[in-house]
Design an enzyme around this catalytic site. Structure first.
Site, short mmCIF file in Angstrom:
data_model
loop_
_atom_site.label_atom_id
_atom_site.label_comp_id
_atom_site.label_asym_id
_atom_site.label_seq_id
_atom_site.Cartn_x
_atom_site.Cartn_y
_atom_site.Cartn_z
N ASP A 177 0.82 -1.03 -0.04
CA ASP A 177 0.21 -0.07 -0.02
C ASP A 177 1.04 1.31 0.07
O ASP A 177 0.49 2.33 -0.20
CB ASP A 177 -1.09 0.08 1.24
N SER A 178 2.26 1.14 0.02
CA SER A 178 3.21 2.12 -0.17
C SER A 178 2.85 2.60 -1.55
O SER A 178 3.40 3.85 -2.13
CB SER A 178 4.66 1.76 -0.12
N ASP B 52 -1.02 -6.27 -0.37
CA ASP B 52 -1.51 -5.50 0.97
C ASP B 52 -3.19 -5.23 1.07
O ASP B 52 -3.54 -4.56 0.20
CB ASP B 52 -0.88 -3.94 1.07
N LYS C 55 -1.47 -9.40 2.49
CA LYS C 55 -0.55 -8.85 3.93
C LYS C 55 -1.38 -7.94 4.80
O LYS C 55 -2.22 -7.11 4.26
CB LYS C 55 0.65 -8.36 3.60
N GLU D 290 -1.57 -5.41 8.36
CA GLU D 290 -0.78 -4.84 9.54
C GLU D 290 -1.48 -5.14 11.01
O GLU D 290 -2.75 -4.68 10.93
CB GLU D 290 -0.76 -3.19 9.39
N GLU E 192 9.03 -4.22 10.81
CA GLU E 192 9.50 -2.81 9.97
C GLU E 192 10.05 -1.87 11.19
O GLU E 192 9.42 -1.89 12.18
CB GLU E 192 8.29 -2.00 9.38
O1 KIV Z 1 3.57 -0.97 1.59
C1 KIV Z 1 4.60 -1.48 1.61
O2 KIV Z 1 5.60 -1.32 0.76
C2 KIV Z 1 5.28 -2.27 2.69
C3 KIV Z 1 6.65 -2.45 3.14
C4 KIV Z 1 7.29 -1.26 3.57
C5 KIV Z 1 6.96 -3.57 3.75
O3 KIV Z 1 4.32 -2.70 3.52
#
Ligand code: KIV
Length: 271
Positions: free
Chosen positions: A51-52, A90, A120, A122, A189
């Site tokens: 989600d980056s 994510d 994924k 969090e 992280e």
């Molecule tokens: O969204 C992302 O890129 C991440 C990484 C920093 C692990 O969760």
């Protein structure tokens, strides 16, 4: 190239084997077809559609604004390109916290519409019900502890997490809970290296670090950061493997000059 490039497809099982053998796992983000194709062909083990994307693709300050539809768009673009790497998407902020039924619907949409291999999420104990429900549908889940950017407004800052004993103990407890629940791997992280090492020793599932030291089972970076496309973001854990920003600006500058000078296209570049 990884010694595992002969394996047709990296699976969650392959990642467990790599941990058992002591071979490190290499993971990078990708958000689009062209980049994912290059990253996969270069021998990466895991591609994270992170989600980056909210930051590096959409220009948002945090990861919070990205939507499920947008993550699905990025996920679909990536899986079309990937032949070998395990693809993890994510789950975006607001699609799984606090409502496990909604969490399952979100995860099912991701799996059905992107053809990714896993999702994924969090968080630890506070999202366990959602993780359980998603796992019960047969969807592999990667956990994410330590600095969890979707909670940035709660933390208030991007500083190193779990330096104090109480937070470190909660992180270890959460890692064990995620392992017991059935998560196949875990991202840690921005935490002290000794804590990363301890978690990697105490759980059997692969632990992938980003700013969690070298004694974890693998590493992940955001592709735009490690290629030097993003310029302002310079945390200590980031190694830049290229200065692509300078290369791109140089190439674009040359193109502008050539167009202005009527040097492009030349005789051979036209019909
Ligand atoms: O969204 C992302 O890129 C991440 C990484 C920093 C692990 O969760």
């Amino acid at each position: 190239m990884s010694v595992h490039s002969d394996i047709r497809k990296v699976t969650t099982h392959v990642l467990s084997e790599l941990k058992l053998k002591g071979e490190k796992i290499a993971m990078l983000t990708s958000y689009d077809y062209s980049m994912a194709k290059l990253v996969d062909e270069a021998g990466i083990d895991v591609i994270l559609v992170g989600d980056s994307a909210s930051n590096v693709m959409a220009g948002n300050v945090t990861t919070l604004p990205i939507t499920l539809d947008q993550m699905i768009y990025h996920g679909k673009s990536v899986t079309k390109a990937v032949k070998r790497a395990l693809v993890v998407v994510d789950m975006p902020f607001g699609t799984y916290q606090g409502n496990s039924k909604e969490a399952l619907c979100s995860a099912v949409r991701i799996m059905k519409e992107t053809h990714a291999d896993a999702v994924k999420m969090e968080g630890g104990s506070e999202i366990l019900e959602s993780i359980d429900r998603i796992l019960s549908a047969g969807i592999p889940v990667m956990g994410h502890l330590g600095l969890t950017p979707q909670s940035i407004h709660k933390f208030g800052t991007y500083v190193v997490r779990a330096k104090e004993e109480e937070e470190a103990a909660k992180l270890i407890e959460d890692a064990k809970l995620l392992e017991q629940a059935g998560c196949f791997a875990l991202v840690l992280e921005k935490i002290p290296a000794h804590l990363g090492a301890k978690v990697a020793q105490e759980v059997k599932i692969p632990v992938i670090g980003i700013g969690a030291g070298s004694e974890v089972d693998g590493q992940v970076l955001v592709i735009h950061d490690m290629l030097g496309i993003t310029q302002q973001f310079s945390p200590r854990f980031l190694r830049r493997y290229h200065n692509l920003a300078a290369e791109i600006k140089g190439a674009v500058g040359s193109y502008v000059q050539d167009v202005k000078a009527v040097d492009f296209p030349n005789e051979k570049e036209q019909y």
